[in-house]
Design a protein around this motif. Structure first.
Motif, PDB file in Angstrom:
ATOM      1  N   ALA A  77       0.543  -1.537   0.006  1.00  0.00           N
ATOM      2  CA  ALA A  77       0.225   0.203   0.013  1.00  0.00           C
ATOM      3  C   ALA A  77       0.797   1.155  -0.109  1.00  0.00           C
ATOM      4  CB  ALA A  77      -1.445   0.073   1.250  1.00  0.00           C
ATOM      5  N   THR A  78       2.175   1.334   0.803  1.00  0.00           N
ATOM      6  CA  THR A  78       3.040   1.951   1.102  1.00  0.00           C
ATOM      7  C   THR A  78       3.628   2.653  -0.138  1.00  0.00           C
ATOM      8  OG1 THR A  78       2.873   2.224   2.702  1.00  0.00           O
ATOM      9  CG2 THR A  78       4.767   3.550   1.902  1.00  0.00           C
ATOM     10  N   SER A  79       4.098   2.033  -1.302  1.00  0.00           N
ATOM     11  CA  SER A  79       4.588   1.733  -2.766  1.00  0.00           C
ATOM     12  C   SER A  79       3.647   2.293  -3.374  1.00  0.00           C
ATOM     13  CB  SER A  79       5.209   0.248  -2.789  1.00  0.00           C
ATOM     14  OG  SER A  79       5.934   0.136  -1.466  1.00  0.00           O
ATOM     15  N   PHE A  84      -4.710   5.178   1.453  1.00  0.00           N
ATOM     16  CA  PHE A  84      -4.827   3.467   2.072  1.00  0.00           C
ATOM     17  C   PHE A  84      -5.702   3.305   3.495  1.00  0.00           C
ATOM     18  CE2 PHE A  84      -2.409   1.394   5.814  1.00  0.00           C
ATOM     19  CZ  PHE A  84      -2.687   0.686   4.981  1.00  0.00           C
ATOM     20  N   ARG A  85      -6.657   2.640   3.952  1.00  0.00           N
ATOM     21  CA  ARG A  85      -7.256   1.940   4.948  1.00  0.00           C
ATOM     22  C   ARG A  85      -6.852   0.981   5.378  1.00  0.00           C
ATOM     23  NH1 ARG A  85     -12.077   5.540   5.476  1.00  0.00           N
ATOM     24  NH2 ARG A  85     -11.369   7.334   4.208  1.00  0.00           N
ATOM     25  N   ARG A  86      -6.790   0.576   6.837  1.00  0.00           N
ATOM     26  CA  ARG A  86      -7.097  -0.195   7.634  1.00  0.00           C
ATOM     27  C   ARG A  86      -8.145  -0.386   8.476  1.00  0.00           C
ATOM     28  NH1 ARG A  86      -1.456  -2.400  11.469  1.00  0.00           N
ATOM     29  NH2 ARG A  86      -2.139  -4.114  11.976  1.00  0.00           N
ATOM     30  N   ILE A  87      -8.816  -1.953   8.592  1.00  0.00           N
ATOM     31  CA  ILE A  87      -9.424  -2.303   9.160  1.00  0.00           C
ATOM     32  C   ILE A  87      -8.735  -3.556   9.755  1.00  0.00           C
ATOM     33  CG2 ILE A  87     -12.369  -3.401   9.336  1.00  0.00           C
ATOM     34  CD1 ILE A  87     -12.399  -2.511   6.685  1.00  0.00           C
ATOM     35  N   GLN A  88      -9.117  -3.286  11.449  1.00  0.00           N
ATOM     36  CA  GLN A  88      -8.635  -3.694  12.354  1.00  0.00           C
ATOM     37  C   GLN A  88      -9.674  -4.719  12.917  1.00  0.00           C
ATOM     38  OE1 GLN A  88      -5.614  -4.250  14.077  1.00  0.00           O
ATOM     39  NE2 GLN A  88      -6.815  -6.185  14.360  1.00  0.00           N
ATOM     40  N   PHE A  89     -10.098  -6.053  12.112  1.00  0.00           N
ATOM     41  CA  PHE A  89     -11.298  -7.144  12.515  1.00  0.00           C
ATOM     42  C   PHE A  89     -11.215  -7.754  14.436  1.00  0.00           C
ATOM     43  CE2 PHE A  89     -11.429  -6.816   8.202  1.00  0.00           C
ATOM     44  CZ  PHE A  89     -13.341  -6.761   7.740  1.00  0.00           C
ATOM     45  N   THR A  90     -11.741  -7.348  14.916  1.00  0.00           N
ATOM     46  CA  THR A  90     -12.163  -7.810  16.268  1.00  0.00           C
ATOM     47  C   THR A  90     -13.581  -8.367  16.663  1.00  0.00           C
ATOM     48  OG1 THR A  90     -12.936  -5.818  17.032  1.00  0.00           O
ATOM     49  CG2 THR A  90     -10.235  -6.367  17.806  1.00  0.00           C
ATOM     50  N   ASN A 121      -8.470   2.510  -1.445  1.00  0.00           N
ATOM     51  CA  ASN A 121      -7.448   2.145  -3.132  1.00  0.00           C
ATOM     52  C   ASN A 121      -7.645   0.991  -2.433  1.00  0.00           C
ATOM     53  OD1 ASN A 121      -7.313   5.285  -3.699  1.00  0.00           O
ATOM     54  ND2 ASN A 121      -8.594   4.385  -4.802  1.00  0.00           N
ATOM     55  N   VAL A 122      -6.320   1.232  -1.592  1.00  0.00           N
ATOM     56  CA  VAL A 122      -6.076  -0.567  -0.670  1.00  0.00           C
ATOM     57  C   VAL A 122      -6.671  -0.134   0.233  1.00  0.00           C
ATOM     58  CG1 VAL A 122      -3.631  -1.335  -0.127  1.00  0.00           C
ATOM     59  CG2 VAL A 122      -3.882  -0.022  -2.483  1.00  0.00           C
ATOM     60  N   VAL A 123      -7.488  -1.549   1.158  1.00  0.00           N
ATOM     61  CA  VAL A 123      -8.070  -1.698   1.841  1.00  0.00           C
ATOM     62  C   VAL A 123      -7.486  -2.953   2.634  1.00  0.00           C
ATOM     63  CG1 VAL A 123      -9.819  -1.886   3.495  1.00  0.00           C
ATOM     64  CG2 VAL A 123     -10.130  -0.480   1.246  1.00  0.00           C
ATOM     65  N   LEU A 124      -6.147  -3.081   3.935  1.00  0.00           N
ATOM     66  CA  LEU A 124      -6.075  -3.926   4.879  1.00  0.00           C
ATOM     67  C   LEU A 124      -6.969  -3.989   5.884  1.00  0.00           C
ATOM     68  CD1 LEU A 124      -3.748  -5.664   5.959  1.00  0.00           C
ATOM     69  CD2 LEU A 124      -3.082  -3.819   7.528  1.00  0.00           C
ATOM     70  N   ILE A 164      -6.349  -6.734   0.512  1.00  0.00           N
ATOM     71  CA  ILE A 164      -5.521  -7.303   1.556  1.00  0.00           C
ATOM     72  C   ILE A 164      -5.309  -7.437   2.396  1.00  0.00           C
ATOM     73  CG2 ILE A 164      -3.434  -7.622   1.717  1.00  0.00           C
ATOM     74  CD1 ILE A 164      -3.015  -5.855  -0.329  1.00  0.00           C
ATOM     75  N   ALA A 165      -6.025  -8.952   3.364  1.00  0.00           N
ATOM     76  CA  ALA A 165      -6.815  -9.665   4.141  1.00  0.00           C
ATOM     77  C   ALA A 165      -5.362 -10.458   4.654  1.00  0.00           C
ATOM     78  CB  ALA A 165      -8.054 -10.337   4.138  1.00  0.00           C
ATOM     79  N   THR A 166      -5.752 -10.678   6.116  1.00  0.00           N
ATOM     80  CA  THR A 166      -4.526 -10.946   7.006  1.00  0.00           C
ATOM     81  C   THR A 166      -5.387 -11.685   7.467  1.00  0.00           C
ATOM     82  OG1 THR A 166      -4.643  -9.901   8.579  1.00  0.00           O
ATOM     83  CG2 THR A 166      -2.572  -9.981   6.967  1.00  0.00           C
TER      84      THR A 166
END
Length: 324
Positions: A77-79, A84-90, A121-124, A164-166
């Motif tokens: 995402a940084t590249s 860029f957005r981040r979702i911390q799933f809990t 655009n890029v969602v983690l 991009i999911a982990t």
């Protein structure tokens, strides 16, 4: 495997909204080299993430904690100089925490939509399997149709849009299984694994002080990625290659309880298109299919009792289905 009579088009006759094949190939190399400033080793995984993004797909990174899944997603995402957005799933995350919600404005006396973190655009999606299925389902429409519907109103997501999911591969009592419909929406499921001793020593040398992610700079922007995607979308897939991909999918349906869906076959061809462009070609060959199949198809398969898992089914398909 090579094509004895490759198509003659060079990629120099271009429409205004896409790039030359050689330009996209160079862009992929730049992205991979930039990510390598942070991620030591795993060159094949990085390449798979880049090709998935160019092939209009989403990626699921599945592994044990601490091997660099989130850092890989952040580096990609940084590249790219885009949203860029981040979702911390809990476990307590709600669907509206992902998609957004209508909020009543006391001054205007009207409801206003407050977009959620999926509008990027890029969602983690970090540790996506820590949230219950109801919350995970908030991504289904977004990943498939690149839009979100809240209270009956449908809103388009930004272009490009990539998830991009982990996924936490351990602690089964504290995580939820991803619904099969959601798994099928990920173009690729990838595993990093532990680094070898030399790679780990190099990693430690880079991160003892300031982490390299803090100084990583973009090497491209949103507009360039959109144009590169157009180049990939126009990469030719001739009928014999399409028929080969269909036969592979057919084999999985015949040798598993649940085989690859048509969505999976489409994802395989899109990934193969991106693979072709990264090697400087504007046409797909069977080698591209064979390289992408092991990461595109297995997670879409529910194996039978005779097969251990989806990866075994795909391995057997690649061995037994002929290229004609």
């Amino acid at each position: 495997m090579t094509d004895a009579n490759p198509p003659s088009r060079t990629g120099t006759e271009l429409s205004t909204d896409r790039l030359a094949v050689s330009t996209v190939a160079d862009l992929c190399a730049d992205l991979e080299a930039n990510v390598a400033e942070v991620i030591v080793g795993h060159e094949d995984v990085v390449e798979h993430v880049v090709t998935a993004m160019l092939g209009r797909g989403h990626v699921l990174l599945d592994d044990v904690p601490g091997v660099g899944k989130t850092m890989l997603a952040r580096s990609i995402a940084t590249s790219i100089d885009c949203e860029f957005r981040r979702i911390q799933f809990t476990p307590d995350l709600l669907p509206t925490d992902v998609t957004g919600v209508n909020v009543f404005n006391q001054q205007s006396r009207e409801f206003e939509f407050q977009p959620g973190p999926v509008f990027g655009n890029v969602v983690l999606g970090d540790e996506i399997n820590r949230a219950p299925p109801k919350t995970q389902s908030a991504l289904l429409e977004a990943m498939e149709e690149e839009q979100v519907t809240v209270d009956g109103d449908t809103r388009e997501l930004p272009d490009p849009f990539t998830v991009i999911a982990t996924q936490n591969a351990i602690e089964p009592n504290r995580t939820y299984d991803l619904p099969f419909a959601e798994l099928d929406r990920f173009m690729k499921k990838l595993h990093l694994g532990y680094p070898d001793p030399d790679e780990e020593a190099e990693l430690l040398g880079r991160t003892v002080g300031n982490h390299p992610i803090e100084s990583l700079e973009p090497v491209t922007d949103r507009e360039t990625i959109v144009a590169a995607r157009e180049t990939v979308a126009e990469t030719r897939v001739e009928r014999p290659v399409r028929e080969y991909a269909t036969r592979l999918a057919g084999y999985t349906r015949e040798h598993a309880r649940v085989g690859v869906s048509p969505r999976g076959t489409i994802a395989l061809l899109r990934a193969a298109q991106a693979r072709a462009v990264t090697t400087g070609r504007d046409y797909v060959i069977p080698d591209d299919i064979q390289t992408e199949a092991p990461v595109v198809l297995p997670h879409r398969i529910k194996a039978s009792d005779r097969e251990r898992d989806g990866a075994t089914v795909v391995e057997n398909a690649l061995e037994r289905v002929p290229v004609e």
